[in-house]
Enzyme design. Structure first.
Site, PDB file in Angstrom:
ATOM      1  N   GLU A 107       0.821  -1.210   0.000  1.00 60.02           N
ATOM      2  CA  GLU A 107       0.000   0.000   0.000  1.00 60.02           C
ATOM      3  C   GLU A 107       0.860   1.267   0.000  1.00 60.02           C
ATOM      4  OE1 GLU A 107      -4.097  -1.580   1.950  1.00 60.02           O
ATOM      5  OE2 GLU A 107      -2.694  -0.708   3.370  1.00 60.02           O
ATOM      6  N   ASP A 153      -8.422  -9.042   4.371  1.00 60.91           N
ATOM      7  CA  ASP A 153      -8.196  -7.901   5.250  1.00 60.91           C
ATOM      8  C   ASP A 153      -9.234  -7.785   6.364  1.00 60.91           C
ATOM      9  OD1 ASP A 153      -7.076  -5.662   6.269  1.00 60.91           O
ATOM     10  OD2 ASP A 153      -7.595  -4.325   4.631  1.00 60.91           O
ATOM     11  N   GLU A 201     -12.589  -1.839  12.200  1.00 58.80           N
ATOM     12  CA  GLU A 201     -12.588  -1.185  10.889  1.00 58.80           C
ATOM     13  C   GLU A 201     -13.706  -1.705   9.985  1.00 58.80           C
ATOM     14  OE1 GLU A 201      -8.844  -1.624   8.851  1.00 58.80           O
ATOM     15  OE2 GLU A 201      -9.580  -0.683   7.023  1.00 58.80           O
TER      16      GLU A 201
END
Ligand code: GCW
Length: 704
Positions: free
Chosen positions: A303, A377, A405
């Site tokens: 990322e 993820d 998240e």
């Protein structure tokens, strides 16, 4: 120590104690700051008297060590609060109820284990350990037994941690912004450190020590090299000094390009001698300040983060260079396997394995590869990462995400232990049946859900996830239920109704969330960037594998990602015996179906429903489960302090509305492909699909 309380203080303590007896929930409002270390007064008089006999007089062999001073203080506060009387420390073991001392006689206790044993008449308890930190862990264990109102009889407890590394990972930036944080800003106030030591740091250390957490990575994996400057290292040292007596080592994230950004070098190539020397110098500087510094956690070539591949070197080259720098000081490198690249037109599921599996055997001994629990993820449900068991020559760390998240963020009640257990207990079959994921890991890290909110974690129940991480890292065999029960007793109440009802709420919460967000193996269908709310129609981001449509692949024929041999064949990354459970869409369990198969809308599910009907059923069931949780919570109103009761109640309201939103938005969207009605027995969506598609949340928290 003799009693140091003035008589005024004693009267005051008794007054508080009596008020609690007359009206348990009438005590002062609780804001959740104390976490599970509330030490509520023991109401049962005979139990209290028994506890008093056993723990009212304490012999602590040597309280001059910083760790034992901490233990002494914790016992002083905790026991007087629970027992309503100050306790006495004595200089001789004879006559003491609680005898605390180190022993060299029991090597099996190791450097962190402890033993708690009653004498034959149950009038005295001996807490022994080889080390002071073992005694501190044992002290917290004893207090936990008392907080959960266990009779302290015939104790014969021998406890050692099953995993050596039990860490929190903070994704906290130096400006106190917490990436994926929903509980305020960072508790680490870098600006006022090292001069100002916030009481929070001490309470954070107490909480961690009480559940066996022995390390913390203070900074975000999306790292800032500034933490390695001399001034900031002084601040890190101040925290390390606070945490040391609690058995907690500090670690930092290392930005791979730091030699360029800070050192003025023209390269960060790990094979260049000047780069190696720069890190060696930096590491020496750190260890001069912090002799027990733990090491570095690194996110590289992932990322957008810099890494060894920028110089055509491998992850092993990068990790080994840092490992060599910290090795003389017994430091470690935790090198993350969370990598995926959009240049590679490969199923994202497969990329970490493809990258790391070939490197097995190439890492230095003090490198651990840190693997997220699942291949994508931190989704509400993921199959275990195929890397577990696949790198027998490399110690692996498990990375779980405590912060929610993808799990409803700061407002949804989701108890994560069942999710952690699902991964830990999964069978990789690598060395035959029973090769659980747990057996393939040497440590567990949890991405922290902590911020400076008064109650630390935003949702009062989110504290349970922090708690569970520590407990599972100490003993992965413990059940989610046991952990929930002891957390509830300490955090809320020992009343049977409260314990049972909270347990029911917690134990169904994760499955409820999966149902209303991503049932049947759906994954990664949430909002862009902030990851808040449903966005199954998302297809506008530049990288295919950031878009929800990449993951669910809904079309008129069906839905799901074909990862069998006729598709991406990600299944081949698992041992054949593990893959077999998922390989056939007719036998693959419903929980993982759409992870591995593109199945038709008419596909017959084990329940007899068609896939479309099952999807409608699951989404509605998720909403129904949240409504049940709301009703269950309401029943507890008489037993819970108003402040925390109301907070949970309001948050369950948000969760219920958002569950309805997820259900309606997803079903309306998928209906375009299934071309079938939502069965009549279910609530109709309140809005059109366009309405949901037009919702925007530019200020949703936590974005990277
Ligand atoms: O889950 C994703 C998050 C990023 C995070 C990244 C990672 C720290 O959306 O915010 O970055 O994973 O784990 O590195």
């Amino acid at each position: 120590m003799k009693a140091i309380f003035t008589s005024g203080k004693i009267i005051c303590l008794w007054a508080i104690f009596l008020i609690q007896f007359i009206h348990p929930s009438a005590g002062k409002a609780e804001n959740g700051y104390q976490l599970w270390l509330r030490y509520a007064p023991v109401e049962d008089i005979s139990l209290r008297n028994q506890y008093l006999r056993q723990t009212g007089t304490v012999y602590l062999a040597d309280s001059t060590s910083p760790t034992l001073a901490v233990l002494k203080e914790e016992l002083t506060q905790a026991l007087s609060r629970m027992l309503g009387k100050p306790i006495t420390f004595v200089n001789q073991p004879d006559g003491a109820g609680l005898i605390i001392r180190t022993t060299s006689a029991n090597a099996s206790l190791g450097s962190e284990g402890f033993q708690l044993q009653s004498n034959a008449t149950n009038t005295a308890i001996t807490l022994s350990a080889q080390t002071d930190i073992g005694l501190l862990y044992g002290g917290f264990h004893l207090l936990r037994l008392m907080q959960t109102r266990q009779p302290l009889i015939q104790l014969n407890i021998h406890s050692t941690p099953k995993l050596a590394l039990r860490l929190l990972n903070h994704w906290d930036n130096l400006n106190r912004y917490v990436e994926r944080g929903y509980a305020g800003i960072s508790i680490f106030n870098w600006h006022t450190l090292p001069g100002y030591i916030d009481q929070r740091y001490i309470d954070y250390a107490r909480a961690n020590a009480s559940i066996g957490i022995n390390g913390t990575v203070l900074t975000n994996v999306n790292a800032n090299a500034w933490i390695l400057t001399g001034d900031y290292l002084q601040k890190v040292k101040a925290l390390a000094d606070v945490f040391r007596p609690y058995g907690i080592k500090v670690y930092l994230t290392a930005r791979f390009s730091a030699p360029i950004e800070m050192g003025g070098l023209s390269t960060a190539d790990p094979l260049q001698p000047q780069v190696q020397q720069w890190w060696q110098q930096k590491v020496k500087e750190i260890y001069t300040l912090i002799p027990d510094f733990g090491g570095f956690l690194v996110k590289a070539n992932s990322e957008g983060q810099p890494g060894p591949q920028d110089y055509k070197r491998t992850h092993a080259d990068g990790a080994n260079m840092l490992a060599d720098a910290v090795a003389p000081y017994n430091g470690i490198i935790m090198w993350r396997a969370f990598v995926y690249s959009h240049e590679t037109p490969e199923d994202r599921f497969k990329q970490a394995y493809n990258e790391f599996k070939p490197l097995d055997g190439q890492f230095r001994k003090n490198v651990m590869v840190q693997v997220k629990n699942g291949p994508i993820d931190f989704q509400p449900r993921e199959p275990f990462s195929p890397l577990f068991g696949a790198m027998p020559q490399t110690p692996l760390m498990m990375e779980f995400q405590l912060t929610q998240e993808y799990l409803g963020q700061g407002t949804h009640l989701v108890y994560e232990a069942p999710m952690f257990k699902e991964t830990l207990d999964a069978d990789t079959h690598i060395n035959g049946k029973g090769s659980t994921v747990t057996k393939s890991v040497s440590g567990i890290a949890g991405v922290a859900n902590i911020g400076n909110d008064i109650n630390w974690c935003s949702h009062p129940f989110a504290q349970a996830n922090w708690y569970a991480l520590g407990k599972l890292a100490w003993n992965p065999a413990q059940s989610s239920e046991t952990i929930a029960e002891e957390w509830i007793r300490q955090t809320w109440s020992n009343k049977t109704t409260v314990v049972n009802t909270c347990k029911q709420i917690m134990l169904q919460s994760r499955e409820a969330m999966v149902n209303y967000m991503t049932p049947l193996g759906l994954h990664h269908i949430m909002g862009n960037g902030h990851h808040y709310g449903p966005l199954p129609w998302g297809n506008t981001l530049p990288r295919a594998d950031w878009n929800p449509v990449y993951y669910h692949r809904a079309d008129s024929a069906g839905i799901g990602f074909n990862r069998t041999a006729t598709g991406s064949n990600a299944l081949a990354q698992y041992h054949p015996a593990a893959a077999a459970a998922w390989a056939d869409s007719n036998t693959c369990s419903s929980e993982y179906l759409l992870w591995f198969h593109h199945v038709s809308w008419q596909h017959r599910m084990p329940t007899g429903r068609s896939l479309w009907q099952e999807l409608c059923f699951r989404y509605n069931q998720g909403v129904a489960q949240v409504r049940t949780m709301q009703q269950q919570w309401q029943q507890l109103q008489p037993y819970i302090d108003k402040e925390r009761y109301t907070q949970v109640q309001l948050m369950l309201g948000i969760q219920q509305r958002e569950a309805v939103w997820w259900r309606d938005a997803c079903l309306l969207y998928f209906q375009q492909f299934s071309q079938q009605p939502i069965p009549a027995q279910y609530e109709k969506p309140a809005h059109t699909l366009e309405y949901y598609q037009n919702l925007k949340f530019p200020y949703a928290p936590g974005n990277g």
